[in-house]
Design a protein around this motif. Structure first.
Motif, short mmCIF file in Angstrom:
data_model
loop_
_atom_site.label_atom_id
_atom_site.label_comp_id
_atom_site.label_asym_id
_atom_site.label_seq_id
_atom_site.Cartn_x
_atom_site.Cartn_y
_atom_site.Cartn_z
N TYR A 138 114.12 5.32 -3.12
CA TYR A 138 113.92 4.29 -2.09
C TYR A 138 114.88 4.48 -0.91
O TYR A 138 114.82 3.73 0.06
N SER A 139 115.74 5.47 -0.98
CA SER A 139 116.72 5.71 0.09
C SER A 139 116.02 6.28 1.32
O SER A 139 115.00 6.96 1.22
N ASP A 140 116.61 6.01 2.50
CA ASP A 140 116.12 6.66 3.72
C ASP A 140 116.49 8.14 3.68
O ASP A 140 115.73 9.00 4.12
N ALA A 141 117.69 8.44 3.20
CA ALA A 141 118.14 9.83 3.11
C ALA A 141 119.13 9.91 1.95
O ALA A 141 119.78 8.92 1.61
N VAL A 142 119.19 11.07 1.33
CA VAL A 142 120.11 11.25 0.21
C VAL A 142 120.94 12.51 0.47
O VAL A 142 120.39 13.56 0.80
N VAL A 143 122.26 12.38 0.35
CA VAL A 143 123.14 13.55 0.38
C VAL A 143 123.71 13.67 -1.02
O VAL A 143 124.27 12.72 -1.55
N VAL A 144 123.52 14.82 -1.63
CA VAL A 144 123.96 14.97 -3.01
C VAL A 144 124.80 16.23 -3.15
O VAL A 144 124.51 17.26 -2.53
N ASN A 145 125.84 16.13 -3.96
CA ASN A 145 126.65 17.31 -4.26
C ASN A 145 125.77 18.38 -4.89
O ASN A 145 124.89 18.06 -5.70
N GLN A 146 126.03 19.64 -4.54
CA GLN A 146 125.17 20.73 -5.03
C GLN A 146 125.12 20.80 -6.56
O GLN A 146 124.14 21.28 -7.13
N ASP A 147 126.15 20.30 -7.22
CA ASP A 147 126.15 20.34 -8.70
C ASP A 147 125.08 19.42 -9.29
O ASP A 147 124.77 19.52 -10.48
N PHE A 148 124.56 18.52 -8.46
CA PHE A 148 123.56 17.57 -8.96
C PHE A 148 122.20 17.77 -8.29
O PHE A 148 121.34 16.89 -8.34
N ALA A 149 122.02 18.94 -7.68
CA ALA A 149 120.72 19.30 -7.12
C ALA A 149 120.07 20.30 -8.06
O ALA A 149 120.75 21.13 -8.67
N VAL A 150 118.76 20.19 -8.23
CA VAL A 150 118.05 21.14 -9.09
C VAL A 150 116.97 21.85 -8.28
O VAL A 150 116.49 21.31 -7.27
N HIS A 151 116.61 23.04 -8.73
CA HIS A 151 115.51 23.76 -8.09
C HIS A 151 114.21 23.33 -8.73
O HIS A 151 114.05 23.40 -9.95
N PHE A 152 113.28 22.86 -7.90
CA PHE A 152 111.99 22.38 -8.41
C PHE A 152 111.02 23.56 -8.40
O PHE A 152 110.73 24.11 -7.34
N PRO A 153 110.50 23.97 -9.56
CA PRO A 153 109.63 25.15 -9.59
C PRO A 153 108.42 25.01 -8.66
O PRO A 153 107.83 23.94 -8.57
N GLU A 154 108.08 26.12 -7.99
CA GLU A 154 106.94 26.12 -7.06
C GLU A 154 105.66 25.73 -7.78
O GLU A 154 104.75 25.12 -7.20
N SER A 155 105.56 26.07 -9.06
CA SER A 155 104.32 25.85 -9.79
C SER A 155 104.09 24.39 -10.19
O SER A 155 103.01 24.03 -10.65
N LEU A 156 105.11 23.57 -10.03
CA LEU A 156 104.96 22.16 -10.42
C LEU A 156 104.56 21.31 -9.22
O LEU A 156 105.25 21.32 -8.20
N PRO A 157 103.46 20.54 -9.30
CA PRO A 157 103.15 19.62 -8.21
C PRO A 157 104.22 18.53 -8.13
O PRO A 157 104.71 18.07 -9.16
N LEU A 158 104.58 18.14 -6.89
CA LEU A 158 105.67 17.18 -6.73
C LEU A 158 105.37 15.85 -7.41
O LEU A 158 106.24 15.27 -8.05
N ASP A 159 104.10 15.36 -7.29
CA ASP A 159 103.81 14.04 -7.85
C ASP A 159 103.84 14.05 -9.38
O ASP A 159 104.51 13.22 -10.00
N LYS A 160 103.16 14.99 -9.97
CA LYS A 160 103.11 15.02 -11.45
C LYS A 160 104.42 15.55 -12.05
O LYS A 160 104.69 15.35 -13.23
N GLY A 161 105.21 16.23 -11.23
CA GLY A 161 106.48 16.78 -11.73
C GLY A 161 107.64 15.80 -11.61
O GLY A 161 108.58 15.85 -12.39
N ALA A 162 107.56 14.89 -10.63
CA ALA A 162 108.69 13.99 -10.37
C ALA A 162 109.14 13.20 -11.61
O ALA A 162 110.34 13.11 -11.89
N PRO A 163 108.20 12.65 -12.40
CA PRO A 163 108.66 11.86 -13.57
C PRO A 163 109.42 12.69 -14.60
O PRO A 163 110.12 12.13 -15.44
N LEU A 164 109.28 14.00 -14.54
CA LEU A 164 110.01 14.83 -15.50
C LEU A 164 111.52 14.67 -15.33
O LEU A 164 112.29 14.89 -16.27
#
Ligand code: NDP
Ligand SMILES: O=C/C=C/c1ccc(O)c(O)c1
Length: 261
Positions: free
Chosen positions: A40-66
């Protein structure tokens, strides 16, 4: 999560999810004293240790709940050895968490008993039927319990093999009652594995596990069943959530909501 101390024992072992200073993605107090608002944030700044790479093969909508439901079931399955081909897993509660637990377990090559054959499980069991419980007594290596309401544990515990484990990930608001006397008495229930099993609990998962879970999901095409909605549908979605009328996650399409009607 979006933060932890990164220096305590839990953090060093890759269990940032158990760090006393862990900051949840939403509804949590961040290091600077501000609240986190997640998606719900307008923008999020996150430390790189808490960022993950989202696989290209996963659709964003169906993958987000994972990133919540997926890691919450994947991590205990991995850490309690409930990811081995041929093992028998019970999944209790077929909601947002439970339905992805079934998908991961099948991808691990496990035998799965749950409450909806549509998801590809091998068997179906009604936990309120004592006949069905007795027929399946002592057959399961593990159970992932995602039930969100207070419920009797004994009918589930007797499904476990000796040293089987039931992992509680559901968070009922009221305390669960454990009938200690019936754990102590009775040939099968004397075994400490049962007592041990009810002590296992799990909260989400660490960052390394989260990346591993996403990569596994991307490789095996594991996604959540979702209903994509616009932000202006959110009040109706809340009413439907209260009626348990969603299979299994609402996903708000924020980008589409922000485009002019
Ligand atoms: N440990 C952690 O880190 C996390 C824990 N959670 C918690 O996990 C739980 C499940 O979340 P989620 O999957 O999103 O919730 P859902 O509402 O999507 O699913 C809950 C499931 O519990 C079942 N259930 C509810 N009441 C009962 C009952 N009395 N007896 C048997 N089954 C029941 C529901 O069955 P039915 O559909 O038939 O009503 C449903 O399958 C929640 O308590 C949530 O707070 C969530 C995220 C992370
Ligand atoms: O420690 C983390 C807990 C996360 C969590 C628990 C319950 C729930 O419904 C969530 O969405 C997250």
């Amino acid at each position: 999560m979006v933060g932890s101390c990164r220096s305590c024992g839990s953090c060093k072992q890759g269990f940032e999810n158990y760090c006393p200073q862990m900051v949840l993605t939403y509804n949590s107090v961040d290091g600077d004293g501000t609240m986190t608002y997640g998606g719900y944030s307008d923008a999020v700044v996150v430390n790189q240790d808490f960022a993950v790479h989202f696989p290209e093969s996963l659709p964003l909508d169906k993958g987000a709940p994972l990133l919540c439901a997926g890691i919450t079931v994947y991590s205990p399955m991995k850490h309690f050895g409930l990811n081995e081909p041929g093992k028998h897993l019970g999944v209790v509660g077929l909601g947002g968490l439970g339905h992805v637990a079934v998908k991961f377990a099948k991808a691990f090559g496990m035998k799965v008993t749950e409450a909806m054959e549509r998801l590809g499980a091998d068997a179906f069991l009604v936990s309120s039927s004592m006949d069905q419980i007795l027929a399946a007594t002592g057959t399961m290596d593990g159970i992932i319990n995602t039930v969100s309401a207070t419920h009797p544990l004994m009918p589930l515990l007797i499904l476990l093999k000796t040293h089987g484990k039931m992992i509680m990930v559901g968070a009922p608001e009221k305390p669960l009652e454990v009938p200690a006397f019936s754990l102590i008495l009775g040939a099968r229930l004397q075994r400490s594995s049962y007592l041990h099993s009810i002590c296992e609990n799990h909260a989400i998962g660490g960052m390394e596990d989260t990346q591993e879970m996403l990569d596994f999901a991307g490789k095996h095409g594991i996604t959540a069943d979702v209903e994509v909605i616009r932000m202006d549908y959110v009040n109706t979605a809340m009413e439907r959530l209260a009626r348990n009328d969603v299979r299994y996650r609402f996903v708000i399409d924020v980008a589409n909501t922000l485009t002019p009607l």
